[in-house]
Motif scaffolding. Structure first.
Motif, PDB file in Angstrom:
ATOM      1  N   ALA A   1       2.211  -7.349   4.712  1.00 35.07           N
ATOM      2  CA  ALA A   1       1.410  -7.811   5.853  1.00 35.07           C
ATOM      3  C   ALA A   1       0.560  -9.022   5.503  1.00 35.07           C
ATOM      4  O   ALA A   1       0.310  -9.875   6.363  1.00 35.07           O
ATOM      5  N   ILE A   2       0.087  -9.120   4.276  1.00 33.44           N
ATOM      6  CA  ILE A   2      -0.783 -10.243   3.888  1.00 33.44           C
ATOM      7  C   ILE A   2      -0.140 -11.054   2.762  1.00 33.44           C
ATOM      8  O   ILE A   2      -0.831 -11.583   1.896  1.00 33.44           O
ATOM      9  N   SER A   3       1.180 -11.171   2.799  1.00 33.69           N
ATOM     10  CA  SER A   3       1.886 -11.891   1.735  1.00 33.69           C
ATOM     11  C   SER A   3       1.464 -13.352   1.660  1.00 33.69           C
ATOM     12  O   SER A   3       1.361 -13.912   0.560  1.00 33.69           O
ATOM     13  N   GLY A   4       1.204 -13.976   2.809  1.00 36.05           N
ATOM     14  CA  GLY A   4       0.771 -15.371   2.813  1.00 36.05           C
ATOM     15  C   GLY A   4      -0.557 -15.578   2.117  1.00 36.05           C
ATOM     16  O   GLY A   4      -0.649 -16.353   1.141  1.00 36.05           O
ATOM     17  N   PRO A   5      -1.629 -14.898   2.567  1.00 40.41           N
ATOM     18  CA  PRO A   5      -2.920 -15.039   1.888  1.00 40.41           C
ATOM     19  C   PRO A   5      -2.890 -14.650   0.408  1.00 40.41           C
ATOM     20  O   PRO A   5      -3.527 -15.310  -0.424  1.00 40.41           O
ATOM     21  N   VAL A   6      -2.148 -13.608   0.063  1.00 40.40           N
ATOM     22  CA  VAL A   6      -2.066 -13.193  -1.342  1.00 40.40           C
ATOM     23  C   VAL A   6      -1.384 -14.271  -2.174  1.00 40.40           C
ATOM     24  O   VAL A   6      -1.806 -14.587  -3.294  1.00 40.40           O
ATOM     25  N   ASN A   7      -0.329 -14.869  -1.626  1.00 38.53           N
ATOM     26  CA  ASN A   7       0.381 -15.938  -2.322  1.00 38.53           C
ATOM     27  C   ASN A   7      -0.542 -17.126  -2.601  1.00 38.53           C
ATOM     28  O   ASN A   7      -0.553 -17.695  -3.695  1.00 38.53           O
ATOM     29  N   ILE A   8      -1.338 -17.495  -1.591  1.00 35.51           N
ATOM     30  CA  ILE A   8      -2.275 -18.608  -1.759  1.00 35.51           C
ATOM     31  C   ILE A   8      -3.380 -18.237  -2.751  1.00 35.51           C
ATOM     32  O   ILE A   8      -3.779 -19.050  -3.594  1.00 35.51           O
TER      33      ILE A   8
ATOM     34  N   ALA B   1      -2.334  -3.413  11.657  1.00 34.18           N
ATOM     35  CA  ALA B   1      -3.750  -3.789  11.616  1.00 34.18           C
ATOM     36  C   ALA B   1      -4.006  -4.861  10.558  1.00 34.18           C
ATOM     37  O   ALA B   1      -4.707  -5.852  10.816  1.00 34.18           O
ATOM     38  N   VAL B   2      -3.430  -4.690   9.374  1.00 35.08           N
ATOM     39  CA  VAL B   2      -3.651  -5.656   8.297  1.00 35.08           C
ATOM     40  C   VAL B   2      -2.989  -6.995   8.627  1.00 35.08           C
ATOM     41  O   VAL B   2      -3.553  -8.067   8.365  1.00 35.08           O
ATOM     42  N   TYR B   3      -1.810  -6.952   9.228  1.00 39.50           N
ATOM     43  CA  TYR B   3      -1.122  -8.189   9.599  1.00 39.50           C
ATOM     44  C   TYR B   3      -1.938  -8.972  10.628  1.00 39.50           C
ATOM     45  O   TYR B   3      -2.119 -10.191  10.486  1.00 39.50           O
TER      46      TYR B   3
ATOM     47  N   ALA C   1       8.083  -7.051  -1.614  1.00 45.31           N
ATOM     48  CA  ALA C   1       6.959  -6.110  -1.633  1.00 45.31           C
ATOM     49  C   ALA C   1       7.434  -4.673  -1.480  1.00 45.31           C
ATOM     50  O   ALA C   1       6.824  -3.740  -2.013  1.00 45.31           O
ATOM     51  N   PHE C   2       8.544  -4.464  -0.782  1.00 44.34           N
ATOM     52  CA  PHE C   2       9.008  -3.100  -0.528  1.00 44.34           C
ATOM     53  C   PHE C   2       9.630  -2.447  -1.756  1.00 44.34           C
ATOM     54  O   PHE C   2       9.925  -1.250  -1.750  1.00 44.34           O
TER      55      PHE C   2
ATOM     56  N   GLY D   1      -8.511  -7.590   3.502  1.00 41.44           N
ATOM     57  CA  GLY D   1      -7.366  -6.952   4.142  1.00 41.44           C
ATOM     58  C   GLY D   1      -6.807  -5.809   3.317  1.00 41.44           C
ATOM     59  O   GLY D   1      -6.477  -4.740   3.843  1.00 41.44           O
ATOM     60  N   ALA D   2      -6.708  -6.024   1.996  1.00 44.33           N
ATOM     61  CA  ALA D   2      -6.183  -4.968   1.115  1.00 44.33           C
ATOM     62  C   ALA D   2      -7.120  -3.765   1.080  1.00 44.33           C
ATOM     63  O   ALA D   2      -6.672  -2.608   1.187  1.00 44.33           O
ATOM     64  N   ALA D   3      -8.423  -4.023   0.923  1.00 45.76           N
ATOM     65  CA  ALA D   3      -9.388  -2.918   0.872  1.00 45.76           C
ATOM     66  C   ALA D   3      -9.451  -2.177   2.197  1.00 45.76           C
ATOM     67  O   ALA D   3      -9.439  -0.938   2.244  1.00 45.76           O
ATOM     68  N   GLY D   4      -9.513  -2.942   3.300  1.00 43.47           N
ATOM     69  CA  GLY D   4      -9.568  -2.305   4.613  1.00 43.47           C
ATOM     70  C   GLY D   4      -8.310  -1.519   4.927  1.00 43.47           C
ATOM     71  O   GLY D   4      -8.369  -0.421   5.487  1.00 43.47           O
TER      72      GLY D   4
END
Length: 530
Positions: A343-350, A464-466, A366-367, A490-493
């Motif tokens: 869901a947050i692959s973009g922000p994590v990558n950056i 929700a995270v996406y 990720a899966f 996002g990860a914590a939430g």
């Protein structure tokens, strides 16, 4: 009964020591790759990752697989046949390891050019030759670790030596990478420096083990056996058992090895403009997979001694319940990590790599957090039940399917095809492991209602995270700092939301909760062994 409790305590204490050490080593192994990639760039990261599986195999042989098997034989000989047999086991283990590691060393040194031609990049030949030297340390470190673990069930030398080796390795890699970054080093120079650091580090591990001997921790380790004849059957058993446990300890390495041997050539055939950079971007995703596997490896290390103890006491029903609970935990948190990262692959990558290149590939791979978690957990169950060969065969089958899928998918989908191939191949392996456990009646079938609850919780959390990641609120902008905040929050939430949904939907039954290790410390009543 008192002796049984003492032995049980030793097993759990040893498992705890090795688990803590393994956690520390795995965290360091994942963390150092971030600054290394930032210094070396995607091509420099590709160079290192192409050779890394050959190094990782040596680590598995000397740090996990063979010490386990050697310690088992030493423990049995110590109880049944006397101290003289312990030295015989060590001598045969050295013979087996000198043969295996010597063979790999010769193949890597003399066959570097043909091997790198298969890999599609002959500039990697010097790096393969450097990596080969790691195998010369394996026979000595594996036998010493196995001796400590088998003679006195002493896990401290193994744990300390593994931590020491990793600290030296990471320090050398980061230090040399920083130097090359300041002096504008080339991609292959970065790779050579990283592999050289990895080849030197085992010397620190061996030195630590020798210091434990000099302190008298294992005085019998150097005893010479009376019988000098060679038992070839014992050597064969050591080779088979050590190899099986080594591969099962690091299942991802087998799939990475397939990628190292095939992806670049297939990207060339697909006429990708910068195949090395594309492979480096693809390799980024494995960093987060390693983080996710830490939890699964910890779960496996914690359940194996308990299941082995129950198996020795023939508590069949309780074995199934405990193993099923472990699988439910692995499914829940593996799926949560996979969905959250996708869901947050973009922000994590950056956050980690400064740009969002390969975000789709990142999301697909990720899966494997789910599939590899299940593979590790189910393989641990087979090991506890005394059937380690079966998951090994399934893993090899999965690697063969991975190669076939690479050939079919990469020409059409580039690195996204390689990621999809890894997901499908690991899914096959995880499915075969689970199906075999069911057929062997080592686990109970997880109710469909529980799986639907898990799917619902994961779906809600993913959505929700996406949406949170896409909104960029409340941080605003697209700077690296803002994306880092988005990824972390996002990860914590997502984790909090997922756990709350599991509790609300009652994914874990009251009996499941009562069997969790923490509940005993909280004063909750446990079900009795049946």
């Amino acid at each position: 009964m008192h002796q049984l409790r003492i032995e049980s305590g030793r097993i759990w204490r040893g498992a705890f020591i090795l688990t803590v050490a393994a956690l520390f080593v795995k965290i360091l192994s994942a963390v150092y790759r971030m600054p290394y990639q930032n210094f070396a760039g995607d091509v420099g990261f590709y160079v290192y990752q192409q050779v890394y599986p050959f190094y990782a195999l040596a680590v598995a042989l000397g740090g996990t697989g063979f010490p386990i098997v050697i310690s088992k034989y030493i423990a049995e000989s110590g109880r049944n046949k006397g101290i003289g047999e312990e030295a015989t086991v060590r001598r045969h283990a050295r013979i087996a390891l000198f043969f295996l590691c010597g063979l790999i060393f010769v193949v890597l040194v003399l066959g570097a050019e043909p091997l790198t031609e298969v890999m599609g990049d002959q500039h990697l030949a010097p790096l393969l030759r450097t990596a080969a030297w790691v195998y010369l340390f394996v026979p000595f470190s594996a036998v010493l670790r196995g001796g400590f673990q088998g003679k006195d069930e002493n896990m401290v030398p193994t744990a300390v030596s593994q931590i020491g080796e990793q600290v030296v390795r990471v320090s050398l890699i980061i230090g040399s990478s920083w130097f090359l970054f300041l002096h504008h080093g080339g991609a292959y120079q970065f790779g050579e420096a990283a592999i050289t650091g990895s080849a030197i580090a085992p010397a620190a591990s061996l030195l630590i083990l020798i210091l434990f001997i000099r302190k008298g921790t294992n005085r019998d380790v150097q005893e010479v056996p009376v019988n000098r004849s060679i038992n070839w059957r014992l050597i064969g058993s050591l080779l088979l058992g050590g190899s099986v446990f080594s591969i099962l300890a690091l299942p991802l390495v087998l799939f990475q090895l397939v990628d190292s041997l095939s992806v670049i050539r297939l990207l060339h055939h697909a006429q990708i403009a910068e195949p090395r950079q594309a492979k480096g971007i693809y390799d980024r995703a494995y960093l987060l997979t390693q983080f996710g596997m830490i939890a699964a490896a910890s779960l496996t290390a914690s359940i194996v001694p308990g299941l082995a103890k129950l198996a020795a006491r023939r508590k069949v029903q309780e074995i199934r319940r405990q193993a099923t609970l472990a699988l439910k935990i692995s499914l829940a948190f593996g799926l949560a990590a996979a969905c959250g990262l996708a869901a947050i692959s973009g922000p994590v990558n950056i956050m980690l790599f400064r740009n969002d290149r390969g975000a789709v590939t990142f999301a697909i791979i990720a899966f494997t957090l789910l599939t590899l978690s299940v593979i590790l957990t189910t393989s641990g169950m087979f090991e506890a039940a005394g059937h380690p060969v079966l998951p090994f065969l399934f893993l090899c089958l999965g690697a063969a399917v991975k190669l076939i899928l690479n050939i079919c998918l990469i020409p059409h989908f580039s690195i996204a095809g390689a990621a999809l191939a890894t997901c499908l191949a690991t899914l096959l392996t995880a499915g075969l492991n689970s199906f075999a456990l069911l057929r062997m009646r080592l686990i109970n079938r997880i109710p469909t209602a529980a799986l639907l609850k898990l799917a619902a919780a994961s779906g809600v959390m993913l959505t929700a995270v996406y949406l949170f990641g896409r909104s960029h609120l409340p941080f605003g902008g697209s700077s690296r700092l803002a994306e880092t905040a988005t990824a972390l929050v996002g990860a914590a939430g997502g984790a909090v939301l997922f756990i709350a949904l599991l509790i609300l939907l009652r994914y874990f039954t009251p009996n499941d909760i009562a069997r969790l290790p923490l509940t005993g410390k909280l004063g909750m009543r446990r079900p009795s062994d049946l």
